[in-house]
Scaffold this motif. Structure first.
Motif, PDB file in Angstrom:
ATOM      1  N   TYR A 193      40.008  25.432   9.204  1.00 43.72           N
ATOM      2  CA  TYR A 193      38.769  26.132   9.542  1.00 43.72           C
ATOM      3  C   TYR A 193      37.997  25.301  10.559  1.00 43.72           C
ATOM      4  O   TYR A 193      37.509  24.212  10.256  1.00 43.72           O
ATOM      5  CB  TYR A 193      37.950  26.357   8.272  1.00 43.72           C
ATOM      6  CG  TYR A 193      36.608  27.025   8.473  1.00 43.72           C
ATOM      7  CD1 TYR A 193      36.413  28.008   9.449  1.00 43.72           C
ATOM      8  CD2 TYR A 193      35.515  26.694   7.665  1.00 43.72           C
ATOM      9  CE1 TYR A 193      35.185  28.624   9.619  1.00 43.72           C
ATOM     10  CE2 TYR A 193      34.288  27.310   7.822  1.00 43.72           C
ATOM     11  CZ  TYR A 193      34.121  28.269   8.813  1.00 43.72           C
ATOM     12  OH  TYR A 193      32.902  28.879   8.980  1.00 43.72           O
ATOM     13  N   LYS A 194      37.890  25.814  11.792  1.00 48.67           N
ATOM     14  CA  LYS A 194      37.207  25.100  12.862  1.00 48.67           C
ATOM     15  C   LYS A 194      35.762  25.574  12.960  1.00 48.67           C
ATOM     16  O   LYS A 194      35.501  26.773  13.049  1.00 48.67           O
ATOM     17  CB  LYS A 194      37.924  25.337  14.196  1.00 48.67           C
ATOM     18  CG  LYS A 194      39.329  24.776  14.243  1.00 48.67           C
ATOM     19  CD  LYS A 194      39.986  25.038  15.594  1.00 48.67           C
ATOM     20  CE  LYS A 194      41.392  24.466  15.629  1.00 48.67           C
ATOM     21  NZ  LYS A 194      42.068  24.733  16.929  1.00 48.67           N
ATOM     22  N   THR A 195      34.837  24.613  12.935  1.00 49.79           N
ATOM     23  CA  THR A 195      33.413  24.914  13.074  1.00 49.79           C
ATOM     24  C   THR A 195      32.800  23.962  14.089  1.00 49.79           C
ATOM     25  O   THR A 195      33.453  23.023  14.562  1.00 49.79           O
ATOM     26  CB  THR A 195      32.676  24.754  11.725  1.00 49.79           C
ATOM     27  OG1 THR A 195      32.614  23.347  11.389  1.00 49.79           O
ATOM     28  CG2 THR A 195      33.395  25.499  10.605  1.00 49.79           C
ATOM     29  N   GLN A 196      31.540  24.170  14.403  1.00 46.10           N
ATOM     30  CA  GLN A 196      30.857  23.281  15.336  1.00 46.10           C
ATOM     31  C   GLN A 196      30.715  21.874  14.770  1.00 46.10           C
ATOM     32  O   GLN A 196      30.637  20.905  15.522  1.00 46.10           O
ATOM     33  CB  GLN A 196      29.473  23.848  15.686  1.00 46.10           C
ATOM     34  CG  GLN A 196      29.533  25.105  16.538  1.00 46.10           C
ATOM     35  CD  GLN A 196      28.152  25.606  16.929  1.00 46.10           C
ATOM     36  OE1 GLN A 196      27.152  25.235  16.319  1.00 46.10           O
ATOM     37  NE2 GLN A 196      28.094  26.436  17.960  1.00 46.10           N
ATOM     38  N   SER A 197      30.695  21.747  13.456  1.00 48.04           N
ATOM     39  CA  SER A 197      30.538  20.425  12.838  1.00 48.04           C
ATOM     40  C   SER A 197      31.865  19.707  12.642  1.00 48.04           C
ATOM     41  O   SER A 197      31.894  18.555  12.230  1.00 48.04           O
ATOM     42  CB  SER A 197      29.826  20.552  11.486  1.00 48.04           C
ATOM     43  OG  SER A 197      30.604  21.322  10.582  1.00 48.04           O
ATOM     44  N   GLY A 198      32.978  20.381  12.923  1.00 50.87           N
ATOM     45  CA  GLY A 198      34.277  19.730  12.776  1.00 50.87           C
ATOM     46  C   GLY A 198      35.324  20.683  12.239  1.00 50.87           C
ATOM     47  O   GLY A 198      35.092  21.881  12.087  1.00 50.87           O
ATOM     48  N   VAL A 199      36.486  20.139  11.936  1.00 49.64           N
ATOM     49  CA  VAL A 199      37.609  20.929  11.429  1.00 49.64           C
ATOM     50  C   VAL A 199      37.843  20.576   9.967  1.00 49.64           C
ATOM     51  O   VAL A 199      37.937  19.401   9.599  1.00 49.64           O
ATOM     52  CB  VAL A 199      38.889  20.656  12.241  1.00 49.64           C
ATOM     53  CG1 VAL A 199      40.067  21.453  11.667  1.00 49.64           C
ATOM     54  CG2 VAL A 199      38.690  21.018  13.703  1.00 49.64           C
ATOM     55  N   PHE A 200      37.929  21.603   9.127  1.00 47.30           N
ATOM     56  CA  PHE A 200      38.254  21.424   7.711  1.00 47.30           C
ATOM     57  C   PHE A 200      39.688  21.887   7.501  1.00 47.30           C
ATOM     58  O   PHE A 200      40.058  22.987   7.899  1.00 47.30           O
ATOM     59  CB  PHE A 200      37.308  22.243   6.834  1.00 47.30           C
ATOM     60  CG  PHE A 200      37.673  22.232   5.376  1.00 47.30           C
ATOM     61  CD1 PHE A 200      37.248  21.203   4.556  1.00 47.30           C
ATOM     62  CD2 PHE A 200      38.457  23.244   4.831  1.00 47.30           C
ATOM     63  CE1 PHE A 200      37.595  21.185   3.207  1.00 47.30           C
ATOM     64  CE2 PHE A 200      38.802  23.232   3.494  1.00 47.30           C
ATOM     65  CZ  PHE A 200      38.369  22.201   2.686  1.00 47.30           C
ATOM     66  N   ARG A 201      40.511  21.026   6.867  1.00 51.21           N
ATOM     67  CA  ARG A 201      41.913  21.373   6.653  1.00 51.21           C
ATOM     68  C   ARG A 201      42.293  21.133   5.189  1.00 51.21           C
ATOM     69  O   ARG A 201      42.086  20.049   4.647  1.00 51.21           O
ATOM     70  CB  ARG A 201      42.814  20.555   7.571  1.00 51.21           C
ATOM     71  CG  ARG A 201      44.296  20.939   7.494  1.00 51.21           C
ATOM     72  CD  ARG A 201      45.144  20.118   8.453  1.00 51.21           C
ATOM     73  NE  ARG A 201      44.833  20.410   9.845  1.00 51.21           N
ATOM     74  CZ  ARG A 201      44.252  19.560  10.674  1.00 51.21           C
ATOM     75  NH1 ARG A 201      43.891  18.350  10.249  1.00 51.21           N
ATOM     76  NH2 ARG A 201      44.003  19.885  11.925  1.00 51.21           N
TER      77      ARG A 201
END
Length: 350
Positions: A193-201
């Motif tokens: 999940y890519k967001t402005q605050s970073g990538v969650f994997r």
């Protein structure tokens, strides 16, 4: 019109954050969050992902194995929990491999997934008559992967605006025993999940073994940097799972052990006489995990009949369902929030 759309989005976010989710005991996640539920099903696996947005969930395996007398969920509790979270959302499903402790609750959930991916050979599923009969009635079932399939994003397994990739599948070809092959055939998936605050994997490896990991590393250049790794094979170590190589490959910020009283295994046990030397013994394989959580218990299985497991008080972002109950992780990007629930979905201390 754009201002009106923005206002509608803001109102939806406020509404989503304010309404409690029935039967779960947590506030419903915000639209821009992803949430993982790892159920307390003994030495087994059942994990549900609420995707960013409101209308889609991914189910990774759903089985149970014993340990009800030691606190694991009953089939009724599993079904109620999954139903409460999934509701009328679009359900997508991944079955890593057909071992009972990963699939024996699937039929009774009453779900009709829009797409379903299977790790392992078709013949292994055909041996499970009830499951195979159910699979034949589903709309879109993907089977028959080539051994050690290359890592690739799978559009029809997308999780809202998050992507799902298959890191490998069916890597057990040529192994000596059927059980080794079936475990090594596990479909290993990663939700990103890519967001402005970073990538969650988040990584879901089923019962992946050392051979499975070798296949992953042929497909993907390490490190993979998992924000959360669901520990392969419930924290076991018999076939090279949860070795230091897994830690080096994934550099997990957090680890969740979907386990009962027989795991996770300790990485190093030092015995003096018939007693464990607690100062010299190590409980955790994944030393890279974050060290910023509230204190909680993690069991450490020794394999010795005289002392089958002991508990460690930890601040690491490593949780065992046996000790913590249902483990729920919510993230809007890089920041992660852990909460624990009892088998009825009520918030409890981890």
């Amino acid at each position: 019109m754009r201002s009106l759309n923005r206002l509608s989005s803001v109102l939806l976010l406020i509404f989503a954050a304010a309404v409690p989710a029935f039967g779960v005991g947590l506030p419903q996640k915000a639209l821009n969050e992803i949430r993982l539920h790892v159920l307390n099903v003994g030495d087994a696996s059942c994990a549900l992902v609420e995707c960013p947005g409101l209308n889609e969930v991914l189910l990774f395996d759903c089985g149970k194995s014993g340990d009800e007398e030691k606190g694991a969920m009953t089939p009724k509790q599993i079904r109620h929990y999954i139903t409460a979270v999934a509701g009328k959302k679009n359900v997508k499903m991944v079955l890593s491999h057909p071992d009972n402790d990963h699939v024996n609750q699937v039929v009774d959930l009453g779900l009709s997934p829009s797409v379903l991916y299977l790790g392992g050979g078709k013949e292994d599923y055909q041996k499970k008559k009830e499951l195979w009969s159910w699979l034949q009635k589903q709309k879109s079932v993907k089977v028959g992967f080539a051994p050690g399939s290359s890592a690739t994003k799978v559009p029809d397994l997308s999780c809202g605006i998050a992507d799902t990739a298959i890191l490998t599948v069916n890597a057990g070809d040529g192994l000596y025993t059927p059980s080794q092959r079936v475990n090594s055939d596990s479909l290993v998936a990663a939700v990103e999940y890519k967001t402005q605050s970073g990538v969650f994997r988040a990584v879901f490896p089923g019962d992946a073994t050392a051979q499975t990991l070798a296949s992953i590393l042929l497909n993907v250049k390490p490190p993979l940097r998992a924000d959360v790794l669901i520990s392969p094979h419930h924290g076991g170590t018999r076939s090279g799972e949860n070795s230091f190589l897994w830690a080096s490959a994934f550099l997990p910020r957090s680890v969740i052990y979907s386990s009962g009283s027989n795991s996770p295994r300790c990485v190093k046990i030092v015995w003096e006489g018939n007693k464990i030397n607690y100062k010299k013994s190590k409980a955790f394989v994944y030393q890279e995990s974050l060290d910023v959580q509230d204190l909680h218990l993690v069991p450490c299985y020794t394999g010795e009949p005289s002392d089958p497991y002991w508990f460690v008080i930890s601040a690491r972002a490593e949780y065992s369902t046996f000790a913590s109950g249902i483990v729920v992780l919510t993230s809007g990007g890089k920041k992660m929030n852990f909460r624990c629930l009892d088998n009825d979905g009520k918030i409890k201390t981890c």
